[in-house]
Design an enzyme around this catalytic site. Sequence first.
Site, PDB file in Angstrom:
ATOM      1  N   ASN A 174       0.802  -1.213   0.000  1.00 27.10           N
ATOM      2  CA  ASN A 174       0.000   0.000   0.000  1.00 27.10           C
ATOM      3  C   ASN A 174       0.843   1.275   0.000  1.00 27.10           C
ATOM      4  O   ASN A 174       0.402   2.314  -0.489  1.00 27.10           O
ATOM      5  CB  ASN A 174      -0.905  -0.040   1.244  1.00 27.10           C
ATOM      6  CG  ASN A 174      -1.465   1.314   1.607  1.00 27.10           C
ATOM      7  OD1 ASN A 174      -2.433   1.779   1.010  1.00 27.10           O
ATOM      8  ND2 ASN A 174      -0.843   1.988   2.585  1.00 27.10           N
ATOM      9  N   TYR A 182       2.737   9.988 -11.815  1.00 30.09           N
ATOM     10  CA  TYR A 182       1.967   9.233 -10.812  1.00 30.09           C
ATOM     11  C   TYR A 182       1.085   8.199 -11.515  1.00 30.09           C
ATOM     12  O   TYR A 182       1.047   7.030 -11.127  1.00 30.09           O
ATOM     13  CB  TYR A 182       1.112  10.180  -9.952  1.00 30.09           C
ATOM     14  CG  TYR A 182       0.245   9.409  -8.970  1.00 30.09           C
ATOM     15  CD1 TYR A 182       0.830   8.728  -7.904  1.00 30.09           C
ATOM     16  CD2 TYR A 182      -1.142   9.316  -9.134  1.00 30.09           C
ATOM     17  CE1 TYR A 182       0.048   7.986  -7.016  1.00 30.09           C
ATOM     18  CE2 TYR A 182      -1.925   8.584  -8.259  1.00 30.09           C
ATOM     19  CZ  TYR A 182      -1.328   7.916  -7.196  1.00 30.09           C
ATOM     20  OH  TYR A 182      -2.093   7.173  -6.322  1.00 30.09           O
ATOM     21  N   GLU A 229      -4.043  11.428   3.969  1.00 36.72           N
ATOM     22  CA  GLU A 229      -2.988  12.450   3.882  1.00 36.72           C
ATOM     23  C   GLU A 229      -2.465  12.583   2.451  1.00 36.72           C
ATOM     24  O   GLU A 229      -1.548  13.353   2.178  1.00 36.72           O
ATOM     25  CB  GLU A 229      -1.821  12.083   4.816  1.00 36.72           C
ATOM     26  CG  GLU A 229      -2.189  12.176   6.280  1.00 36.72           C
ATOM     27  CD  GLU A 229      -1.042  11.778   7.211  1.00 36.72           C
ATOM     28  OE1 GLU A 229       0.109  11.670   6.751  1.00 36.72           O
ATOM     29  OE2 GLU A 229      -1.317  11.566   8.395  1.00 36.72           O
TER      30      GLU A 229
HETATM   31  P1  NDP Z   1      -1.362   8.510   2.926  1.00 40.91           P
HETATM   32  O1  NDP Z   1      -0.416   9.602   2.558  1.00 40.91           O
HETATM   33  O2  NDP Z   1      -2.361   8.772   3.980  1.00 40.91           O
HETATM   34  O3  NDP Z   1      -0.522   7.188   3.307  1.00 40.91           O
HETATM   35  C1  NDP Z   1       0.605   6.793   2.586  1.00 40.91           C
HETATM   36  C2  NDP Z   1       1.404   5.807   3.418  1.00 40.91           C
HETATM   37  O4  NDP Z   1       2.533   5.376   2.656  1.00 40.91           O
HETATM   38  C3  NDP Z   1       1.918   6.408   4.698  1.00 40.91           C
HETATM   39  O5  NDP Z   1       1.763   5.476   5.737  1.00 40.91           O
HETATM   40  C4  NDP Z   1       3.393   6.632   4.411  1.00 40.91           C
HETATM   41  O6  NDP Z   1       4.127   6.483   5.620  1.00 40.91           O
HETATM   42  C5  NDP Z   1       3.676   5.458   3.470  1.00 40.91           C
HETATM   43  N1  NDP Z   1       4.864   5.674   2.680  1.00 40.91           N
HETATM   44  C6  NDP Z   1       5.089   6.638   1.746  1.00 40.91           C
HETATM   45  N2  NDP Z   1       6.335   6.547   1.281  1.00 40.91           N
HETATM   46  C7  NDP Z   1       6.921   5.490   1.917  1.00 40.91           C
HETATM   47  C8  NDP Z   1       8.209   4.921   1.879  1.00 40.91           C
HETATM   48  N3  NDP Z   1       9.164   5.399   1.070  1.00 40.91           N
HETATM   49  N4  NDP Z   1       8.481   3.853   2.676  1.00 40.91           N
HETATM   50  C9  NDP Z   1       7.521   3.372   3.498  1.00 40.91           C
HETATM   51  N5  NDP Z   1       6.281   3.879   3.582  1.00 40.91           N
HETATM   52  C10 NDP Z   1       5.992   4.945   2.814  1.00 40.91           C
HETATM   53  O7  NDP Z   1      -2.076   8.109   1.558  1.00 40.91           O
HETATM   54  P2  NDP Z   1      -3.140   6.953   1.197  1.00 40.91           P
HETATM   55  O8  NDP Z   1      -3.492   6.148   2.374  1.00 40.91           O
HETATM   56  O9  NDP Z   1      -4.223   7.609   0.452  1.00 40.91           O
HETATM   57  O10 NDP Z   1      -2.266   6.116   0.169  1.00 40.91           O
HETATM   58  C11 NDP Z   1      -2.067   4.728   0.277  1.00 40.91           C
HETATM   59  C12 NDP Z   1      -2.007   4.141  -1.121  1.00 40.91           C
HETATM   60  O11 NDP Z   1      -3.262   4.314  -1.755  1.00 40.91           O
HETATM   61  C13 NDP Z   1      -0.963   4.787  -2.047  1.00 40.91           C
HETATM   62  O12 NDP Z   1      -0.314   3.779  -2.784  1.00 40.91           O
HETATM   63  C14 NDP Z   1      -1.807   5.675  -2.957  1.00 40.91           C
HETATM   64  O13 NDP Z   1      -1.189   5.859  -4.204  1.00 40.91           O
HETATM   65  C15 NDP Z   1      -3.060   4.819  -3.070  1.00 40.91           C
HETATM   66  N6  NDP Z   1      -4.276   5.521  -3.476  1.00 40.91           N
HETATM   67  C16 NDP Z   1      -4.726   6.617  -2.791  1.00 40.91           C
HETATM   68  C17 NDP Z   1      -5.889   7.257  -3.199  1.00 40.91           C
HETATM   69  C18 NDP Z   1      -6.396   8.484  -2.541  1.00 40.91           C
HETATM   70  O14 NDP Z   1      -7.220   9.203  -3.151  1.00 40.91           O
HETATM   71  N7  NDP Z   1      -5.997   8.795  -1.305  1.00 40.91           N
HETATM   72  C19 NDP Z   1      -6.682   6.742  -4.332  1.00 40.91           C
HETATM   73  C20 NDP Z   1      -6.111   5.582  -4.966  1.00 40.91           C
HETATM   74  C21 NDP Z   1      -4.972   4.995  -4.539  1.00 40.91           C
HETATM   75  P3  NDP Z   1       5.427   7.296   6.074  1.00 40.91           P
HETATM   76  O15 NDP Z   1       5.318   8.678   5.524  1.00 40.91           O
HETATM   77  O16 NDP Z   1       5.364   7.222   7.578  1.00 40.91           O
HETATM   78  O17 NDP Z   1       6.553   6.514   5.521  1.00 40.91           O
HETATM   79  C1  8X3 Z   2      -5.133   8.727  -6.108  1.00 36.27           C
HETATM   80  C2  8X3 Z   2      -6.376   9.148  -6.779  1.00 36.27           C
HETATM   81  O1  8X3 Z   2      -7.280  10.457  -8.767  1.00 36.27           O
HETATM   82  O2  8X3 Z   2      -5.792  11.611  -7.221  1.00 36.27           O
HETATM   83  O3  8X3 Z   2      -4.576   7.613  -6.752  1.00 36.27           O
HETATM   84  O4  8X3 Z   2      -4.927  10.000  -8.755  1.00 36.27           O
HETATM   85  S1  8X3 Z   2      -6.055  10.366  -7.924  1.00 36.27           S
END
Ligand code: NDP
Ligand code: 8X3
Length: 257
Positions: free
Chosen positions: A91, A157, A193
């Site tokens: 994730n 992205y 976030e």
């Molecule tokens: P958040 O920013 O809330 O969470 C992202 C998490 O990834 C954090 O726990 C962060 O932890 C961790 N992370 C980032 N970089 C690293 C790294 N180099 N090593 C280890 N951990 C890392 O975002 P989301 O929960 O929304 O995102 C989770 C996933 O869902 C992502 O892959 C995102 O692309 C995907 N996604 C999100 C959407 C949205 O609209 N929010 C929609 C579709 C997909 P820390 O900074 O402590 O390392």
């Molecule tokens: C995160 C959703 O639409 O901002 O993957 O790319 S979007």
Amino acid sequence: MKPLEGRISLVTGASSGIGHACAEIFAEAGSRVILLARREEKLRQIARHIEEHTGRSTLPVVCDVRDRQAVETALHALPSEWQAVDILINNAGLARGLTPIQNGSFDDWDEMIDTNIRGLLTVTRLILPGMIERGEGMIINIGSIAGRQVYPMGNVYCATKHAVRALSEAMQMDLLGTGVRVTNIDPGMVETEFSIVRFRGNTERAASVYAGMKPLTARDVAEVALFCATRPPHVSIHDVLIMPRDQASSTMVHRRT
Ligand code: NDP
Ligand code: 8X3
């Protein structure tokens, strides 16, 4: 008996958003959970809260998925009772900026590619041999609607999420016959976030992404991951697209403003 009793789940990016919600819901379903991310204090706080709230043990692992050596060291150093990971939730991921490709930042591109693609590959490569040896396991890759549809200024992205989608398909093929299941989950807009990180702490700009519409919650996505992980062993859900009711595509969003 809870559905994931006796199981071990490893969630990357568990210090926030979807990863945090997955760690919590998988523990509620009976799993012990390894929480991996970089921010130690957040990780420890979440791990403690999950233990108190579910009674399941947790193991915080502070690690940057971009650092192959660090991931290797951390995973090899897992206590023996934590090594047999049954479910890996890939994730950890992020977006940086929303910029036309001709003005793109090399550093932002590297960060997205190294986290969303290389990081996912590193963790997967290290966890898979154990699953194959035991003849069962599950990998859940968190992709995105951005892995199906490119949107203006989303360039790199979107490319990383197309790569996640390709890797999910590749894993499904390469792991056929091993007992390991692979699920790709593509969410639309989820309020976490994510946008704060994308816009480097500009909370006003981040909030405007969700203005006038109701996005998914991290828990909505975690519930889908749990559903996939609790199907009988002969069932493999390959692919899920989960969108807010207010979103029809990457670019079509209904806003009540
Ligand atoms: P958040 O920013 O809330 O969470 C992202 C998490 O990834 C954090 O726990 C962060 O932890 C961790 N992370 C980032 N970089 C690293 C790294 N180099 N090593 C280890 N951990 C890392 O975002 P989301 O929960 O929304 O995102 C989770 C996933 O869902 C992502 O892959 C995102 O692309 C995907 N996604 C999100 C959407 C949205 O609209 N929010 C929609 C579709 C997909 P820390 O900074 O402590 O390392
Ligand atoms: C995160 C959703 O639409 O901002 O993957 O790319 S979007």
